[in-house]
Design a protein around this motif. Structure first.
Motif, PDB file in Angstrom:
ATOM      1  N   TYR A  33       0.838  -1.200   0.000  1.00  0.00           N
ATOM      2  CA  TYR A  33       0.000   0.000   0.000  1.00  0.00           C
ATOM      3  C   TYR A  33       0.878   1.257   0.000  1.00  0.00           C
ATOM      4  O   TYR A  33       1.976   1.250   0.558  1.00  0.00           O
ATOM      5  N   TYR A  35       0.271   5.291   1.231  1.00  0.00           N
ATOM      6  CA  TYR A  35      -0.572   6.275   1.897  1.00  0.00           C
ATOM      7  C   TYR A  35       0.137   7.627   1.884  1.00  0.00           C
ATOM      8  O   TYR A  35       1.354   7.707   1.833  1.00  0.00           O
ATOM      9  N   LEU A  45      -5.336   6.473   1.583  1.00  0.00           N
ATOM     10  CA  LEU A  45      -4.781   5.471   0.685  1.00  0.00           C
ATOM     11  C   LEU A  45      -4.682   6.034  -0.726  1.00  0.00           C
ATOM     12  O   LEU A  45      -5.660   6.532  -1.280  1.00  0.00           O
ATOM     13  N   TYR A  48      -3.045   0.693  -3.934  1.00  0.00           N
ATOM     14  CA  TYR A  48      -2.658  -0.529  -3.271  1.00  0.00           C
ATOM     15  C   TYR A  48      -2.502  -1.643  -4.301  1.00  0.00           C
ATOM     16  O   TYR A  48      -2.975  -1.546  -5.433  1.00  0.00           O
ATOM     17  N   ALA A  50      -3.086  -5.678  -4.154  1.00  0.00           N
ATOM     18  CA  ALA A  50      -3.556  -6.797  -3.348  1.00  0.00           C
ATOM     19  C   ALA A  50      -2.630  -8.008  -3.486  1.00  0.00           C
ATOM     20  O   ALA A  50      -2.470  -8.786  -2.547  1.00  0.00           O
ATOM     21  N   PHE A  90       3.801   7.091   3.220  1.00  0.00           N
ATOM     22  CA  PHE A  90       4.101   5.830   3.889  1.00  0.00           C
ATOM     23  C   PHE A  90       3.760   4.659   2.983  1.00  0.00           C
ATOM     24  O   PHE A  90       2.701   4.632   2.359  1.00  0.00           O
ATOM     25  N   GLY A  97      -4.815  -8.909   2.250  1.00  0.00           N
ATOM     26  CA  GLY A  97      -5.561  -7.688   2.477  1.00  0.00           C
ATOM     27  C   GLY A  97      -6.548  -7.809   3.605  1.00  0.00           C
ATOM     28  O   GLY A  97      -6.522  -8.764   4.371  1.00  0.00           O
ATOM     29  N   GLN A 102      -1.153  -4.408   9.044  1.00  0.00           N
ATOM     30  CA  GLN A 102      -0.278  -3.772   8.076  1.00  0.00           C
ATOM     31  C   GLN A 102       0.992  -3.312   8.792  1.00  0.00           C
ATOM     32  O   GLN A 102       0.938  -2.793   9.904  1.00  0.00           O
ATOM     33  N   PHE A 104       4.318  -0.865   8.495  1.00  0.00           N
ATOM     34  CA  PHE A 104       4.615   0.393   7.823  1.00  0.00           C
ATOM     35  C   PHE A 104       6.109   0.658   7.718  1.00  0.00           C
ATOM     36  O   PHE A 104       6.905   0.249   8.576  1.00  0.00           O
ATOM     37  N   GLY A 105       6.457   1.378   6.654  1.00  0.00           N
ATOM     38  CA  GLY A 105       7.808   1.874   6.503  1.00  0.00           C
ATOM     39  C   GLY A 105       8.008   3.149   7.298  1.00  0.00           C
ATOM     40  O   GLY A 105       7.071   3.657   7.911  1.00  0.00           O
TER      41      GLY A 105
ATOM     42  N   TYR B  36      -4.144   1.870  15.563  1.00  0.00           N
ATOM     43  CA  TYR B  36      -2.719   1.963  15.260  1.00  0.00           C
ATOM     44  C   TYR B  36      -2.148   3.140  16.038  1.00  0.00           C
ATOM     45  O   TYR B  36      -2.833   4.124  16.312  1.00  0.00           O
ATOM     46  N   ARG B  43       7.804   4.122  13.712  1.00  0.00           N
ATOM     47  CA  ARG B  43       6.864   3.797  12.653  1.00  0.00           C
ATOM     48  C   ARG B  43       5.467   3.605  13.207  1.00  0.00           C
ATOM     49  O   ARG B  43       5.275   3.251  14.377  1.00  0.00           O
ATOM     50  N   ASP B  92     -12.368  -5.180   2.490  1.00  0.00           N
ATOM     51  CA  ASP B  92     -11.677  -5.890   1.421  1.00  0.00           C
ATOM     52  C   ASP B  92     -10.168  -5.840   1.648  1.00  0.00           C
ATOM     53  O   ASP B  92      -9.681  -6.305   2.647  1.00  0.00           O
ATOM     54  N   TYR B  93      -9.459  -5.257   0.723  1.00  0.00           N
ATOM     55  CA  TYR B  93      -8.002  -5.215   0.831  1.00  0.00           C
ATOM     56  C   TYR B  93      -7.488  -3.922   1.446  1.00  0.00           C
ATOM     57  O   TYR B  93      -6.302  -3.686   1.460  1.00  0.00           O
TER      58      TYR B  93
END
Lengths: 113, 107
Positions: A33, A35, A45, A48, A50, A90, A97, A102, A104-105, B36, B43, B92-93
């Motif tokens: 992904y 963002y 977002l 992305y 999948a 990011f 998915g 998730q 993250f970097g 989050y 991060r 979904d994803y």
């Protein structure tokens, strides 16, 4: 394991210039992904992927393109940068998915003058 | 359309006081919700998810489908809880994030 890595960490562009943000993950994740993070707007977002070979638009795709180069790498390209694209970008990845965590970097801080 | 709302941009509490971060969502299906957290110079990382029903770092969050809420709570805030917190909804994803709440815990 490095997890999710992003390059560069910082970048300053002039309006109209192009650049590519690189992202790679070493966790054998299927989904990746991009963002952008803006004050007061949270994370939105952009695009992305999948799975390897597929990409889809997210909430704010205009002005961006992406390439899922292989399972590890997912790049974001700005063809003609605009000041409105000044943001922190990011990259993230997940095993699959949906409701999967998730990862993250560290982010890329981009300024467009 | 799905939407996540975090009404508080900033939240300041004293150490040892309770803290509650509000999150409301709109979603037509059965929601999968997350919190989050982003600590300074770190991060963004998962704090907790509603399906696991666990307490992480003293935080808990209960899904209230009637009120479409997923508020994050901690009975006694610590200085190390100072961070940006995001509520997120899976579809979904994708994850849809709220605008975030910056929490400052004062000594």
């Amino acid at each position: 394991n490095a997890g999710v890595t992003q390059t560069p960490k910082f970048q300053v562009l002039k309006t109209g210039q192009s650049m590519t943000l690189q992202c790679a993950q070493d966790m054998n994740h299927n989904s990746m992904y991009w963002y952008r993070q803006d004050p007061g707007m949270g994370l939105r977002l952009i695009y992305y992927s999948a799975s390897e070979g597929t990409t889809d638009k997210g909430e704010v795709p205009n002005g961006y393109n992406v390439s899922r180069l292989n399972k590890r790498e997912f790049s974001l390209r700005l063809e003609s940068a605009a000041p409105s694209q000044t943001s922190v970008y990011f990259c993230a990845s997940s095993l699959a998915g949906g409701p999967n965590e998730q990862f993250f970097g560290p982010g890329t801080r981009l300024t467009v003058l | 359309a799905q939407r996540v709302t975090q009404p508080e941009k900033l939240l300041s509490v004293f150490k040892g006081a309770p803290v509650e971060l509000k999150c409301n969502y709109s979603y037509s299906g059965s929601p999968e919700l997350f919190w989050y957290v982003q600590y300074s110079r770190q991060r963004l990382q998962l704090l907790l998810r509603h399906i696991s029903r666990e307490s992480i770092k003293g935080f808990t969050a209960d899904l209230n489908k009637g009120e479409t809420s997923f508020h994050l709570k901690k009975p006694f805030a610590q200085e190390e809880d100072s961070a940006m917190y995001y509520c997120a909804l899976a579809n979904d994803y994708k994850l849809s994030f709220g605008a975030g709440t910056t929490v400052t815990v004062r000594a």
